[in-house]
Motif scaffolding. Structure first.
Motif, PDB file in Angstrom:
ATOM      1  N   LYS A  37       0.817  -1.216   0.000  1.00 36.73           N
ATOM      2  CA  LYS A  37       0.000   0.000   0.000  1.00 36.73           C
ATOM      3  C   LYS A  37       0.853   1.270   0.000  1.00 36.73           C
ATOM      4  CE  LYS A  37      -3.855  -0.162  -0.078  1.00 36.73           C
ATOM      5  NZ  LYS A  37      -4.656  -0.168  -1.303  1.00 36.73           N
ATOM      6  N   ILE A  57      -1.473   0.732  -5.061  1.00 37.07           N
ATOM      7  CA  ILE A  57      -2.862   0.415  -5.423  1.00 37.07           C
ATOM      8  C   ILE A  57      -2.951  -1.059  -5.827  1.00 37.07           C
ATOM      9  CG2 ILE A  57      -4.738   0.918  -7.058  1.00 37.07           C
ATOM     10  CD1 ILE A  57      -3.404   3.724  -7.411  1.00 37.07           C
ATOM     11  N   ASP A 106      -8.794  -2.502  -5.055  1.00 35.89           N
ATOM     12  CA  ASP A 106      -9.185  -1.120  -4.733  1.00 35.89           C
ATOM     13  C   ASP A 106     -10.187  -0.568  -5.747  1.00 35.89           C
ATOM     14  OD1 ASP A 106      -7.459  -1.142  -2.550  1.00 35.89           O
ATOM     15  OD2 ASP A 106      -5.803  -0.255  -3.685  1.00 35.89           O
TER      16      ASP A 106
END
Length: 189
Positions: free
Chosen positions: A14, A148, A152
C-alpha cells in the motif's frame, strides 16, 4: 534467486514506491530474479513491492495473455522509474488476478491505451505506447508501485463479498503453488 511473494495485507503493498537511483546495487541481477520469480509463480507481471522492495520497478511478459492469432505480439520488459503520462481509449473490463492475492479474480475496467516513460536496465530512457492486454498488464503492475491493488477498484459490495477471502490470505490460509510471505504470520513470530 526466486523470491517469496508478499501476500495481501502487508503494508509494503500500500506504499507509494521510491525512485531507484542509477547506482542501485545489483539492479540487473534483481531484474533477472524478478523475471525468474514471476515465471516460477506463473505470473505475467511482478512489481518490486510484491517481493518486499518499495522501489519503482516492475517486470512484465504479456505473451501468455495474447489471443490466438496475436502470438508473438506480447512484450517482455523491465520498467524502471516508470511514469504513465497518458491513458486513453475506451475503458474495458477484464477479470484480473494478482500473485499477492491468490484465488481472487474480479473484473476491473481500464483504459485501452497508455503512454509510459521509463528506463531499461541500461538506464536508457524510453517513451512507448501500448494498448490492449499489454497496456492492462502494465497498468496493473504500475498500480503496485503506486500502492494500489486491483481490489481497490471494486465496488463496496464486491469488497464486502471478498473480505473474508482477503483476511484468510493475509493469515496464510490459502493455497498457492509458490512461496509467499504472510503479514499476519510475521507478527506472530
Amino acid at each position: 534467486m526466486i523470491y517469496p511473494i508478499v501476500a495481501y495485507g502487508d503494508p509494503v503493498l500500500k506504499e507509494v514506491a521510491e525512485d531507484i537511483p542509477q547506482d542501485y546495487p545489483n539492479l540487473k541481477e534483481l531484474v533477472e530474479d524478478m523475471f525468474a520469480t514471476m515465471y516460477h509463480a506463473h505470473g505475467v507481471g511482478l512489481a518490486a513491492p510484491q517481493i518486499g522492495k518499495s522501489i519503482r520497478l516492475f517486470v512484465i511478459d504479456s505473451e501468455p495473455m495474447m489471443d490466438e492469432g496475436d502470438e508473438g505480439k506480447g512484450v517482455k520488459k523491465a520498467f524502471i522509474n516508470p511514469e504513465i503520462i497518458e491513458e486513453d481509449g475506451e475503458e474495458w473490463g477484464f477479470e484480473e488476478g494478482c500473485l499477492s492475492i491468490p484465488g481472487v479474480r474480479e473484473v476491473v475496467y481500464r483504459p485501452e491505451r497508455i503512454v509510459i516513460r521509463y528506463f531499461d536496465e541500461e538506464w536508457n530512457e524510453h517513451e512507448d505506447t501500448y494498448d490492449g492486454m499489454t497496456a492492462r498488464v502494465i497498468q496493473h503492475e504500475y498500480d503496485h508501485i503506486e500502492g494500489i491493488l486491483f481490489t481497490d477498484y471494486l465496488s463496496g459490495l464486491k469488497k464486502r463479498l471478498i473480505k473474508n477471502k482477503l483476511a484468510k490470505i493475509s493469515k496464510g490460509e490459502v493455497d498457492a503453488d509458490y512461496k509467499m510471505n504472510f503479514p499476519a504470520l510475521a507478527k506472530k513470530r
